[in-house]
Design an enzyme around this catalytic site. Structure first.
Site, PDB file in Angstrom:
ATOM      1  N   ARG A 130      -0.230  -2.731 -21.953  1.00 51.55           N
ATOM      2  CA  ARG A 130      -1.303  -3.195 -22.699  1.00 51.55           C
ATOM      3  C   ARG A 130      -2.335  -2.034 -22.730  1.00 51.55           C
ATOM      4  O   ARG A 130      -2.194  -0.849 -22.346  1.00 51.55           O
ATOM      5  CB  ARG A 130      -1.892  -4.366 -21.528  1.00 51.55           C
TER       6      ARG A 130
ATOM      7  N   LYS B 236      -1.619 -12.048 -21.417  1.00 56.68           N
ATOM      8  CA  LYS B 236      -2.928 -11.526 -20.565  1.00 56.68           C
ATOM      9  C   LYS B 236      -4.132 -12.133 -21.314  1.00 56.68           C
ATOM     10  O   LYS B 236      -5.191 -12.156 -20.797  1.00 56.68           O
ATOM     11  CB  LYS B 236      -2.730 -10.292 -20.175  1.00 56.68           C
TER      12      LYS B 236
ATOM     13  N   HIS C  42      -4.577 -14.035 -10.205  1.00 55.71           N
ATOM     14  CA  HIS C  42      -3.232 -13.051 -10.575  1.00 55.71           C
ATOM     15  C   HIS C  42      -2.471 -13.124  -9.632  1.00 55.71           C
ATOM     16  O   HIS C  42      -2.491 -11.884  -8.589  1.00 55.71           O
ATOM     17  CB  HIS C  42      -4.111 -11.571 -11.082  1.00 55.71           C
TER      18      HIS C  42
ATOM     19  N   THR D 118       6.599 -10.966  -8.819  1.00 55.36           N
ATOM     20  CA  THR D 118       7.838 -11.537  -9.504  1.00 55.36           C
ATOM     21  C   THR D 118       8.924 -11.287  -8.420  1.00 55.36           C
ATOM     22  O   THR D 118       9.410 -12.160  -8.501  1.00 55.36           O
ATOM     23  CB  THR D 118       7.831 -10.896 -11.147  1.00 55.36           C
TER      24      THR D 118
HETATM   25  N1  LIG Z   1       9.519  -2.779  -1.256  1.00 52.12           N
HETATM   26  C1  LIG Z   1       9.693  -3.370  -2.417  1.00 52.12           C
HETATM   27  N2  LIG Z   1       8.891  -4.772  -2.576  1.00 52.12           N
HETATM   28  C2  LIG Z   1       8.807  -4.995  -3.991  1.00 52.12           C
HETATM   29  N3  LIG Z   1       9.232  -4.552  -5.140  1.00 52.12           N
HETATM   30  C3  LIG Z   1      10.049  -3.501  -4.914  1.00 52.12           C
HETATM   31  C4  LIG Z   1      10.067  -2.804  -3.733  1.00 52.12           C
HETATM   32  N4  LIG Z   1      10.632  -1.712  -3.924  1.00 52.12           N
HETATM   33  C5  LIG Z   1      11.030  -1.761  -5.278  1.00 52.12           C
HETATM   34  N5  LIG Z   1      10.526  -2.513  -5.827  1.00 52.12           N
HETATM   35  C6  LIG Z   1      10.478  -2.744  -7.397  1.00 52.12           C
HETATM   36  O1  LIG Z   1       9.016  -2.852  -7.866  1.00 52.12           O
HETATM   37  C7  LIG Z   1       9.115  -3.583  -8.882  1.00 52.12           C
HETATM   38  C8  LIG Z   1       7.972  -4.779  -8.667  1.00 52.12           C
HETATM   39  O2  LIG Z   1       7.526  -5.506  -9.682  1.00 52.12           O
HETATM   40  P1  LIG Z   1       7.307  -6.761 -10.388  1.00 52.12           P
HETATM   41  O3  LIG Z   1       7.867  -7.295 -11.258  1.00 52.12           O
HETATM   42  O4  LIG Z   1       7.645  -7.625  -8.965  1.00 52.12           O
HETATM   43  O5  LIG Z   1       5.723  -6.589 -10.259  1.00 52.12           O
HETATM   44  P2  LIG Z   1       4.778  -7.740 -10.427  1.00 52.12           P
HETATM   45  O6  LIG Z   1       3.808  -7.528  -9.191  1.00 52.12           O
HETATM   46  O7  LIG Z   1       5.003  -9.146 -10.912  1.00 52.12           O
HETATM   47  O8  LIG Z   1       3.773  -7.129 -11.573  1.00 52.12           O
HETATM   48  P3  LIG Z   1       3.162  -7.600 -13.169  1.00 52.12           P
HETATM   49  O9  LIG Z   1       1.890  -8.191 -12.868  1.00 52.12           O
HETATM   50  O10 LIG Z   1       3.038  -6.368 -14.127  1.00 52.12           O
HETATM   51  O11 LIG Z   1       4.329  -8.545 -13.575  1.00 52.12           O
HETATM   52  C9  LIG Z   1      10.390  -4.070  -9.166  1.00 52.12           C
HETATM   53  O12 LIG Z   1      10.729  -3.475 -10.189  1.00 52.12           O
HETATM   54  C10 LIG Z   1      11.180  -4.157  -7.730  1.00 52.12           C
HETATM   55  O13 LIG Z   1      12.448  -4.084  -8.060  1.00 52.12           O
HETATM   56  O1  LIG Z   2       0.319  -7.991 -18.456  1.00 49.64           O
HETATM   57  C1  LIG Z   2       1.531  -7.321 -18.595  1.00 49.64           C
HETATM   58  O2  LIG Z   2       1.693  -6.398 -19.441  1.00 49.64           O
HETATM   59  C2  LIG Z   2       2.331  -7.218 -17.333  1.00 49.64           C
HETATM   60  C3  LIG Z   2       1.726  -7.748 -16.197  1.00 49.64           C
HETATM   61  O3  LIG Z   2       2.128  -8.865 -15.739  1.00 49.64           O
HETATM   62  C4  LIG Z   2       0.413  -7.182 -15.566  1.00 49.64           C
HETATM   63  O4  LIG Z   2       0.252  -5.821 -16.228  1.00 49.64           O
HETATM   64  O5  LIG Z   2       0.048  -7.708 -14.807  1.00 49.64           O
HETATM   65 CA   LIG Z   3       5.274  -9.907 -12.788  1.00 46.19          CA
HETATM   66 MN   LIG Z   4       0.787  -9.574 -14.181  1.00 49.13          MN
END
Ligand SMILES: Nc1ncnc2c1ncn2[C@@H]1O[C@H](COP(=O)(O)OP(=O)(O)OP(=O)(O)O)[C@@H](O)[C@H]1O
Ligand SMILES: O=C([O-])CC(=O)C(=O)O
Ligand SMILES: [Ca+2]
Ligand SMILES: [Mn+2]
Length: 662
Positions: A180, A325, A344, A367
């Site tokens: 973004r 977003k 969020h 996620t």
């Molecule tokens: N201890 C841990 N706990 C959680 N995630 C981990 C850990 N170690 C490594 N990871 C990695 O960190 C990343 C967490 O990313 P995730 O997609 O869950 O982010 P998100 O909070 O959903 O972010 P977004 O809002 O950007 O989607 C994954 O790639 C996961 O494999």
């Molecule tokens: O918005 C995006 O590109 C991915 C996401 O979930 C975040 O940053 O929270």
């Molecule tokens: Ca996510």
């Molecule tokens: Mn997100």
């Protein structure tokens, strides 16, 4: 084989008389005709006819409604006409007298007789000859709510960088932007938003005026209408039926249409018939830049939100996350106006109905941790908490896939199949097998899939009031404990602080983890002042008796560079113990500086890692780093000290006291 004496070789002359003759079966009856096979011949005289047999016309989506008492039932033809008129109105220029001529269907399919619609919604009292231009003479084909299979074909045929991977996902490239662009996101400041929204230092709402918005809107609309065809998605946001929002997305790329098909809620055929006028429209002209001579423009990218017009315009970035977003920002405005809290967060539910929220910034584990084989997935990123419980805003998930492994994240791995959009990944040229470790294009590789691709998704994606509120932080300093139990004031303090180390790539320009504070774990998406959301969260947690937790999914044994990221398997054990209630009754001790309650023991996790101090070889370095982070928290919170949180002044005092103490 034989040599001819010159060192060359040839086949034995005796065998050079060609292939042996085929000995056909001698039959007694010489009149029998020899067929290739025994199937009955096709019922077609020409190849065109044969091809026309291949596709079955879909029946009208629903039977024509039983006529109304006064006989005003809408015929299928009339409904189609109204739908095209609505799309033509969406695409209308604000300076010309009518919307463009739109026609349904793929321009490549000449055979279809075009159904033309032209909107006369605007200024039709003008003489039609006033503004004649070439654009008034051309047709724009509308590819309306195409299926994933159709969108695959479009992408592969017309969009460079589209490939089918070995698991059936559609690999795409988002172009120059792979994350973004928060510095290019602007919101129209008018009389209403002036007083409703959060403006100024720290706010994500960078202002623009109505006139500039219209200039960018016109630029996007003219670009889209200049194309031979555009994709239109009509879909929903929010699984709460009382607070569902109708969105229309107009885009130039099949990739964008499939992405939104997966990420928004997909209407049934019946719901689509009743869709009518959308509540909000996105014009995604991401391949086309904004004009740097336009007021306010500081780059060739501009993402513009106009709440009064209920529109969003995207210029100069093809990163699909901007649409997702952008709509989330909209919900952060609309929902609080209805006393509903937008979050969020990820969200899942146990077999016994216990709901957990997972807050956290990008890359902290929303996620990954909400996708849990033993629990029902309500959603991975965007939710609402109303008086009736929680609801997912979206119809799909958007998982990070860097270093994705089948063993550690089997459900996400298996969701990457036909229909899933795989952004910016690298694959083996011949087998089309994805190499998830490859960061050649970006570190922020992503998979967007419909939520039902997760086997234990809870559909409809709604649930009762949360029991646990888990704040995730990916602490690159390695000093926050793997888990701490928070009181309400601490939960609010950490919610407003929104600390993490931003993991590379998701926001443009960030290449390595750095300490970041982002109010409400999503400052880039909130529209009102953070204390508004915090007060609502406090009120809801208190009312429904939810427990707050702080979980560090980041570093242990040292900072980024010397320590290591906490094993996902350990984090999962911690989360399991929160869900089961086991952690609620553990023995606790208090940490210095942050004053966090940490358990002394936890099943499946080595006790020595529960207190970060134990994992650092250099105790002085640990203490210095702890104080440094404490200082950063304190400094960040300064801007909030003059705000009252909710109606209760005691709460404000308590929250201010719940930060680090040294
Ligand atoms: N201890 C841990 N706990 C959680 N995630 C981990 C850990 N170690 C490594 N990871 C990695 O960190 C990343 C967490 O990313 P995730 O997609 O869950 O982010 P998100 O909070 O959903 O972010 P977004 O809002 O950007 O989607 C994954 O790639 C996961 O494999
Ligand atoms: O918005 C995006 O590109 C991915 C996401 O979930 C975040 O940053 O929270
Ligand atoms: Ca996510
Ligand atoms: Mn997100």
């Amino acid at each position: 084989m034989a040599s001819n004496g010159n060192g060359e070789f040839s086949f034995d002359s005796k065998r050079r008389s060609g292939l042996p003759k085929i000995q056909t079966q001698k039959t007694d009856d010489d009149n029998v005709v020899c067929h290739d096979d025994s199937a009955t011949p096709v019922k077609a005289q020409t190849l065109d006819e044969l091809h026309s047999l291949q596709k079955k016309k879909s029946a009208p989506t629903t039977p024509i409604k039983s006529p109304h008492a006064f006989g005003v039932a809408v015929s299928e033809e009339e409904r189609q006409k109204q739908q095209l008129q609505s799309i033509s109105a969406s695409l209308a220029s604000l300076t010309r007298e009518t919307g463009p001529k739109v026609v349904k269907g793929d321009p490549a399919r000449q055979a279809e007789t075009p159904k033309v619609a032209q909107s006369h919604a605007t200024h039709h009292h003008h003489a039609p000859t006033l503004n004649i231009s070439d654009s008034a003479l051309k047709f724009t084909h509308i590819l309306y709510n195409l299926s994933p299979a159709e969108l695959y074909e479009q992408a592969i045929k017309y969009e460079k960088g589209s490939f089918i991977t070995s698991s059936g996902a559609l690999a795409t490239l988002s172009g120059a932007k792979t994350g973004r662009s928060p510095r290019d996101k602007r919101v129209v400041r008018d009389e209403t938003t002036e007083k409703d929204l959060w403006w100024g230092k720290g706010s994500p709402n960078i202002e623009m005026d109505e006139q500039t918005f219209l200039i960018n809107r016109e630029r996007a609309v003219d670009y889209l209408c200049s194309l031979e065809k555009v994709y239109v998605n009509d879909q929903f946001l929010n699984w709460d039926p009382n607070n569902r929002i109708k969105v229309r997305i107009v885009s130039a790329r099949a990739y964008h249409s499939l992405f939104m098909h997966n990420m928004c809620i997909r209407p049934t055929a019946e719901e689509l018939e009743e869709f009518g006028t959308p509540d909000f429209t996105i014009y995604n002209a991401g391949q086309f830049p904004c004009n740097r001579y336009t007021h306010y423009m500081t780059s060739s990218t501009s993402i513009d939100v106009n709440l009064a017009r209920k529109e969003m315009v995207i210029l100069g970035t093809q990163y699909a996350g901007e649409m997702k977003k952008g709509l989330f920002s909209l919900m952060h405005y609309l929902m609080p106006m209805r006393q509903i809290l937008s979050l969020h967060s990820g969200c899942n539910m146990g077999k016994g109905g216990d709901v957990a929220l997972f807050f956290g910034l990008s890359g902290t584990g929303k996620t990954t941790l909400s996708t849990d084989h033993n629990r029902y997935l309500i959603g991975d990123d965007e939710h609402c908490w109303s008086d009736h419980g929680v609801s997912n805003i979206e119809g799909g998930c958007y998982a990070k896939c860097i270093d994705l492994s089948r063993e550690k994240e089997p459900d996400i791995w298996n969701a990457i199949k036909f229909g899933t959009v795989l952004e910016n990944v690298v694959f083996e040229e011949h087998t089309r097998e994805v190499d998830y470790a490859d960061k050649s294009v970006t570190e922020n590789t992503r998979a967007a899939y419909p939520i039902e691709y997760i086997p234990n998704a809870k559909i409809p994606c709604v649930g009762p009031h949360p029991k646990n509120v888990i704040l995730l932080a990916c602490d690159a300093f390695g000093v926050l404990p793997p888990v701490s139990k928070l009181n309400l004031a601490q939960t609010m303090y950490h919610f407003i602080s929104g600390y993490t180390a931003l993991v590379a790539g998701t926001e443009d320009g960030i290449k390595e983890p750095t300490a970041t504070f982002s109010a409400c774990f999503g400052a880039a998406f909130i529209m009102l002042h953070p204390t508004k959301y915090a007060a609502m969260l406090a009120e809801k947690m208190k009312k429904h008796g939810a427990t707050g937790w702080l979980v560090n999914t980041g570093w242990s044994g040292g900072s980024y560079g010397s320590g290591r990221r906490i094993k996902l398997a350990y984090t999962r054990k911690i989360i399991d113990a929160i869900h089961s209630g086991a952690l609620l009754n553990a023995n606790y001790k208090k940490t210095e500086v942050f004053g966090l309650e940490i358990p002394t023991e936890l099943e499946g996790v080595p006790s020595e890692i529960l207190d970060p101090m134990n994992t650092w070889p250099d105790k002085k370095a640990h203490k210095d780093t702890l104080l440094k982070l404490g200082g950063l928290f304190r400094k960040n919170f300064e801007v909030f000290t003059n705000y009252k949180i909710g109606t209760d002044n005691n709460l404000t005092e308590e929250i201010l006291a719940a930060g680090p103490n040294f």
